[in-house]
Design a protein around this motif. Structure first.
Motif, PDB file in Angstrom:
ATOM      1  N   ARG A   1       0.852  -1.192   0.000  1.00  0.00           N
ATOM      2  CA  ARG A   1       0.000   0.000   0.000  1.00  0.00           C
ATOM      3  C   ARG A   1       0.883   1.235   0.000  1.00  0.00           C
ATOM      4  O   ARG A   1       1.895   1.297   0.693  1.00  0.00           O
ATOM      5  N   GLU A   2       0.471   2.228  -0.776  1.00  0.00           N
ATOM      6  CA  GLU A   2       1.147   3.523  -0.758  1.00  0.00           C
ATOM      7  C   GLU A   2       0.112   4.583  -1.112  1.00  0.00           C
ATOM      8  O   GLU A   2      -0.345   4.659  -2.259  1.00  0.00           O
ATOM      9  N   GLY A   3      -0.283   5.358  -0.126  1.00  0.00           N
ATOM     10  CA  GLY A   3      -1.335   6.341  -0.349  1.00  0.00           C
ATOM     11  C   GLY A   3      -2.642   5.648  -0.713  1.00  0.00           C
ATOM     12  O   GLY A   3      -3.102   4.758  -0.004  1.00  0.00           O
ATOM     13  N   ASP A   4      -3.230   6.067  -1.837  1.00  0.00           N
ATOM     14  CA  ASP A   4      -4.486   5.482  -2.292  1.00  0.00           C
ATOM     15  C   ASP A   4      -4.282   4.339  -3.283  1.00  0.00           C
ATOM     16  O   ASP A   4      -5.239   3.876  -3.903  1.00  0.00           O
ATOM     17  N   THR A   5      -3.038   3.877  -3.406  1.00  0.00           N
ATOM     18  CA  THR A   5      -2.728   2.771  -4.327  1.00  0.00           C
ATOM     19  C   THR A   5      -2.464   1.496  -3.546  1.00  0.00           C
ATOM     20  O   THR A   5      -1.743   1.514  -2.542  1.00  0.00           O
ATOM     21  N   VAL A   6      -3.068   0.414  -3.986  1.00  0.00           N
ATOM     22  CA  VAL A   6      -2.869  -0.869  -3.330  1.00  0.00           C
ATOM     23  C   VAL A   6      -2.553  -1.921  -4.384  1.00  0.00           C
ATOM     24  O   VAL A   6      -3.170  -1.952  -5.452  1.00  0.00           O
ATOM     25  N   ARG A   7      -1.557  -2.739  -4.097  1.00  0.00           N
ATOM     26  CA  ARG A   7      -1.212  -3.880  -4.954  1.00  0.00           C
ATOM     27  C   ARG A   7      -1.596  -5.142  -4.192  1.00  0.00           C
ATOM     28  O   ARG A   7      -1.300  -5.262  -3.000  1.00  0.00           O
ATOM     29  N   PHE A   8      -2.247  -6.073  -4.873  1.00  0.00           N
ATOM     30  CA  PHE A   8      -2.803  -7.230  -4.172  1.00  0.00           C
ATOM     31  C   PHE A   8      -2.876  -8.435  -5.092  1.00  0.00           C
ATOM     32  O   PHE A   8      -2.881  -8.306  -6.328  1.00  0.00           O
ATOM     33  N   ARG A   9      -2.930  -9.608  -4.479  1.00  0.00           N
ATOM     34  CA  ARG A   9      -3.107 -10.859  -5.226  1.00  0.00           C
ATOM     35  C   ARG A   9      -4.517 -11.384  -4.990  1.00  0.00           C
ATOM     36  O   ARG A   9      -4.965 -11.489  -3.849  1.00  0.00           O
TER      37      ARG A   9
END
Length: 240
Positions: free
Chosen positions: A125-133
């Motif tokens: 997560r970074e700010g309003d960005t999320v990376r996920f599987r």
């Protein structure tokens, strides 16, 4: 059979090879499964094929085309010359926009919102960005699909832009979520733009049908679950 403009595309590719690349028509007819290399076409012939195909179909032939048969070349051209996939689906949810926004962007809890996801793993997560599987439940063949996506939510515009990081069978997959207030509640719209790889089990048209069908199912589920939450809160029961 791959067909374009009313003619088998393999026949059109054969005609190009005969007219522009020095292929013997009888040789091609005797060995329909042979690769272009096995048919005796050298690098100059393949360059000419690439030039004609690029001009006629606006498709680039890969360097390894020498290992492909004429039907395989035709299939590659057909897939790459078709229109990219595009879908747009929406639903009106009888709930306030802030609630719909918060619930549908709570990625960590998507297994409680969608019926198709078995596991969600937040990777970064970074700010309003999320990376996920995302990992889905097994499909009808018992196959479990899993991939990494990244999405950025903009609370000011009430829009979300996402894309697949691990594209799998897709050349690319981009998703745009929009939210708008309406008299009946909140309209949530999903727009997906994509293209399938030549090796994918379905083409762009086939995937468009699948996405449209699945989106209708999932949007209905999300609508029902959020509206049930609103009803529960109105009755004084809190979140269920």
């Amino acid at each position: 059979m791959t067909v374009t403009r009313g003619h088998p595309l393999a026949a059109e590719i054969t005609d190009i090879l005969v007219a522009h690349c020095g292929l013997d028509a009888d040789t091609a007819a005797r060995a329909p499964a042979a690769s272009l290399e096995e048919l005796g076409l050298d690098s100059l012939a393949l360059l000419e094929l690439s030039a004609v195909v690029a001009d006629r179909y606006r498709v680039q032939i890969p360097e390894q085309a020498a290992q492909l048969s004429i039907p395989a070349v035709a299939d590659l051209v057909a897939r790459r010359s078709e229109q990219p996939g595009h879908t747009e689906n929406s639903v009106v949810i009888a709930a306030p926009l802030p609630l719909v926004w918060d619930v549908t962007n709570d990625v960590a809890n998507w297994t409680e919102l969608f019926t198709e996801y078995a596991v969600v793993e937040i990777l970064h997560r970074e700010g309003d960005t999320v990376r996920f599987r995302l990992t889905m439940h097994p499909d009808e063949n018992g196959t479990v699909w899993s991939w990494v996506s990244e999405r950025t939510a903009d609370p000011a515009t009430r829009e979300v832009h996402a894309h697949r990081v691990e594209t799998g069978p897709f050349e690319y997959m981009r998703i745009h979520w929009r939210y708008a207030e309406e008299r009946e509640g909140t309209r949530m719209t999903w727009v997906q733009d994509f293209a399938m790889k030549p090796t994918a089990p379905v083409d762009n048209a086939g995937m468009t049908e699948r996405i449209n069908a699945n989106s209708a199912v999932q949007l209905a589920v999300i609508k029902e679950r959020i509206e049930r939450r609103v009803q529960t809160q109105a009755a004084g029961g809190g979140d269920d």
